[in-house]
Structure formats: C-alpha cells, structure tokens
Design an enzyme around this catalytic site. Structure first.
Site, PDB file in Angstrom:
ATOM      1  N   GLU A  18     -60.678  11.680  31.374  1.00 40.39           N
ATOM      2  CA  GLU A  18     -60.402  10.730  32.469  1.00 40.39           C
ATOM      3  C   GLU A  18     -61.714  10.185  32.982  1.00 40.39           C
ATOM      4  OE1 GLU A  18     -58.685  13.490  35.099  1.00 40.39           O
ATOM      5  OE2 GLU A  18     -56.801  13.588  34.007  1.00 40.39           O
ATOM      6  N   TYR A  32     -68.593   6.955  26.214  1.00 40.65           N
ATOM      7  CA  TYR A  32     -67.360   7.275  25.493  1.00 40.65           C
ATOM      8  C   TYR A  32     -67.020   6.195  24.472  1.00 40.65           C
ATOM      9  CZ  TYR A  32     -66.960  10.486  29.476  1.00 40.65           C
ATOM     10  OH  TYR A  32     -67.207  11.451  30.426  1.00 40.65           O
TER      11      TYR A  32
HETATM   12  C1  LIG Z   1     -72.489   9.725  32.080  1.00 40.54           C
HETATM   13  C2  LIG Z   1     -73.662  10.657  31.818  1.00 40.54           C
HETATM   14  C3  LIG Z   1     -73.110  12.055  31.450  1.00 40.54           C
HETATM   15  C4  LIG Z   1     -74.497  10.101  30.642  1.00 40.54           C
HETATM   16  O1  LIG Z   1     -75.525  11.047  30.347  1.00 40.54           O
HETATM   17  P1  LIG Z   1     -76.909  10.641  29.639  1.00 40.54           P
HETATM   18  O2  LIG Z   1     -77.501  11.880  29.054  1.00 40.54           O
HETATM   19  O3  LIG Z   1     -77.749   9.873  30.578  1.00 40.54           O
HETATM   20  O4  LIG Z   1     -76.390   9.673  28.458  1.00 40.54           O
HETATM   21  P2  LIG Z   1     -77.178   9.346  27.104  1.00 40.54           P
HETATM   22  O5  LIG Z   1     -78.641   9.185  27.395  1.00 40.54           O
HETATM   23  O6  LIG Z   1     -76.813  10.345  26.059  1.00 40.54           O
HETATM   24  O7  LIG Z   1     -76.580   7.914  26.718  1.00 40.54           O
HETATM   25  C5  LIG Z   1     -75.725   7.725  25.610  1.00 40.54           C
HETATM   26  C6  LIG Z   1     -75.028   6.394  25.761  1.00 40.54           C
HETATM   27  O8  LIG Z   1     -74.278   6.376  26.978  1.00 40.54           O
HETATM   28  C7  LIG Z   1     -74.352   5.062  27.560  1.00 40.54           C
HETATM   29  N1  LIG Z   1     -75.056   5.136  28.848  1.00 40.54           N
HETATM   30  C8  LIG Z   1     -75.607   6.232  29.407  1.00 40.54           C
HETATM   31  N2  LIG Z   1     -76.098   5.933  30.632  1.00 40.54           N
HETATM   32  C9  LIG Z   1     -75.856   4.622  30.834  1.00 40.54           C
HETATM   33  C10 LIG Z   1     -76.117   3.737  31.920  1.00 40.54           C
HETATM   34  N3  LIG Z   1     -76.738   4.162  33.043  1.00 40.54           N
HETATM   35  N4  LIG Z   1     -75.693   2.450  31.813  1.00 40.54           N
HETATM   36  C11 LIG Z   1     -75.054   2.030  30.712  1.00 40.54           C
HETATM   37  N5  LIG Z   1     -74.789   2.820  29.629  1.00 40.54           N
HETATM   38  C12 LIG Z   1     -75.181   4.102  29.706  1.00 40.54           C
HETATM   39  C13 LIG Z   1     -75.097   4.201  26.577  1.00 40.54           C
HETATM   40  O9  LIG Z   1     -74.138   3.671  25.664  1.00 40.54           O
HETATM   41  C14 LIG Z   1     -75.970   5.220  25.877  1.00 40.54           C
HETATM   42  O10 LIG Z   1     -76.335   4.795  24.567  1.00 40.54           O
HETATM   43  P3  LIG Z   1     -77.731   3.984  24.376  1.00 40.54           P
HETATM   44  O11 LIG Z   1     -78.807   4.901  24.871  1.00 40.54           O
HETATM   45  O12 LIG Z   1     -77.782   3.726  22.908  1.00 40.54           O
HETATM   46  O13 LIG Z   1     -77.621   2.742  25.239  1.00 40.54           O
HETATM   47  C15 LIG Z   1     -74.597  10.743  33.069  1.00 40.54           C
HETATM   48  O14 LIG Z   1     -74.877   9.437  33.519  1.00 40.54           O
HETATM   49  C16 LIG Z   1     -74.032  11.550  34.223  1.00 40.54           C
HETATM   50  O15 LIG Z   1     -74.210  12.774  34.302  1.00 40.54           O
HETATM   51  N6  LIG Z   1     -73.335  10.868  35.154  1.00 40.54           N
HETATM   52  C17 LIG Z   1     -72.763  11.524  36.349  1.00 40.54           C
HETATM   53  C18 LIG Z   1     -71.567  12.374  35.970  1.00 40.54           C
HETATM   54  C19 LIG Z   1     -70.477  11.543  35.293  1.00 40.54           C
HETATM   55  O16 LIG Z   1     -70.175  10.434  35.711  1.00 40.54           O
HETATM   56  N7  LIG Z   1     -69.865  12.148  34.235  1.00 40.54           N
HETATM   57  C20 LIG Z   1     -68.760  11.526  33.520  1.00 40.54           C
HETATM   58  C21 LIG Z   1     -67.495  11.719  34.255  1.00 40.54           C
HETATM   59  S1  LIG Z   1     -66.135  10.930  33.455  1.00 40.54           S
END
Ligand SMILES: CC(C)(COP(=O)(O)OP(=O)(O)OC[C@H]1O[C@@H](n2cnc3c(N)ncnc32)[C@H](O)[C@@H]1OP(=O)(O)O)[C@@H](O)C(=O)NCCC(=O)NCCS
Length: 147
Positions: A104, A116
């Site tokens: 979700e 995702y």
């Molecule tokens: C969502 C979350 C887990 C991503 O973690 P992360 O380690 O920064 O992500 P990654 O560096 O592995 O990024 C992988 C891909 O995700 C997407 N992405 C990650 N952060 C992004 C951002 N701020 N804006 C847009 N795309 C993003 C991109 O597609 C990225 O691929 P790319 O580097 O080739 O552009 C992190 O932002 C987080 O912890 N957010 C708060 C908690 C949350 O919302 N969890 C999900 C609940 S459903």
C-alpha cells in the site's frame, strides 16, 4: 540485511519517526518479531558504520506476500539502498513460492511510488480514504512473480 531483534527497536522507531506522519510504535515491531512464521522483519545495517540505516517488514503466506513497511534513514536515501533491499526481498519471496506481492502506498509518496514502479509494480486498485493525518486514498500496488 539481518533479522530484526528486540535490541534494534529503538533505532528502528527513530527511523520511523523521521519517515512517516503516523510512525509504527515499538509494540508493533515487537509483535512482528514474534509473529513467526508469517512476518519477516529485517534491519539494514551499514557495513562499516555498523549502524541501522533502515528496515523492511514483509509477510509471506503461501502464494501471497505483502510488503508492510520499508524505510531508509534520511541520511542514506537516494543511494540505491531501498532498491537493493527490495530486489533481495522479491527474490526471497519468489523462492518461498509466492506468486503475487502487494503493498500500500499514498498517491502523494512520489519517492516510494517511483521505487515500486521501477521494480515492476502496478496499481491494482484504490482504497478510498484509507490513510489519516493527512487523509488520503491508498494505492494497492502489486507485482506477479513468474516462477
Ligand atoms: C521510499 C524510500 C524507501 C526510498 O529509499 P531510497 O533508498 O532513497 O531509494 P533508492 O535510492 O533505492 O531509489 C531507488 C529508486 O526509487 C525512486 N526514488 C527514490 N527516492 C526518490 C525521490 N526522492 N524522488 C523520486 N524518485 C525516487 C527512483 O526511481 C530511484 O531510482 P533512480 O535512483 O534510478 O532514480 C525512502 O524515500 C523512504 O524511506 N521514505 C520514507 C518511508 C516511505 O515512504 N516508505 C514507503 C512507504 S509505502
């Protein structure tokens, strides 16, 4: 990545607080740790700093799997950590025999949705007014795992 233990909960809760408007509480994580064999709570540990930089919790029940939580500490975002963890988890879920994995997400959570979508998840349906603080629909995203 290693399985979450009770001693990890304070670090995990701190990452939750920095990540969500409605963070999970320590009791919830404790429940997941002891919800065996359904729940798989893992922490992500920095290889050199030895500190916890994120967590992921998923459930596997026969052919269905559900990712319930993934969060990375703000200092370690945009470094590919979540993507690497998700790929590893999807692989584990597939090996466990699951055919469909769902999760979700808030429509406004651009970072998570992009992550995702990059991994091949698609919106399956929308649950109206699901989240509070702020009120928002939930997108139910899913990915079919071909065995
Ligand atoms: C969502 C979350 C887990 C991503 O973690 P992360 O380690 O920064 O992500 P990654 O560096 O592995 O990024 C992988 C891909 O995700 C997407 N992405 C990650 N952060 C992004 C951002 N701020 N804006 C847009 N795309 C993003 C991109 O597609 C990225 O691929 P790319 O580097 O080739 O552009 C992190 O932002 C987080 O912890 N957010 C708060 C908690 C949350 O919302 N969890 C999900 C609940 S459903």
């Amino acid at each position: 990545m290693r399985r979450m233990e009770e001693e990890d909960i304070s670090s995990v809760v701190e990452i939750e607080r920095l990540s969500y408007p409605n963070p999970w509480r320590d009791m919830t994580f404790r429940g997941e740790i002891y919800n065996q064999p359904v729940s798989f709570p893992f922490v992500i540990v920095h290889k050199y700093q030895k500190r916890i930089i994120g967590h992921i919790i998923f459930w596997c029940i026969k052919e269905r799997a559900q990712i319930n939580n993934i969060a990375i500490h703000p200092d370690f975002r945009r470094m590919g950590v979540a993507e690497a963890v998700m790929r590893k988890v999807l692989d584990q879920i597939k090996k466990a025999g699951a055919e469909l994995v769902t999760l979700e997400v808030r429509p406004s959570n651009v970072a998570a949705r992009s992550l995702y979508e990059k991994l091949g998840f698609e919106v399956l349906w929308v649950r109206q007014n699901y989240y509070s603080n702020p009120r928002e629909d939930a997108l139910i995203m899913g990915k079919f795992l071909s065995q």
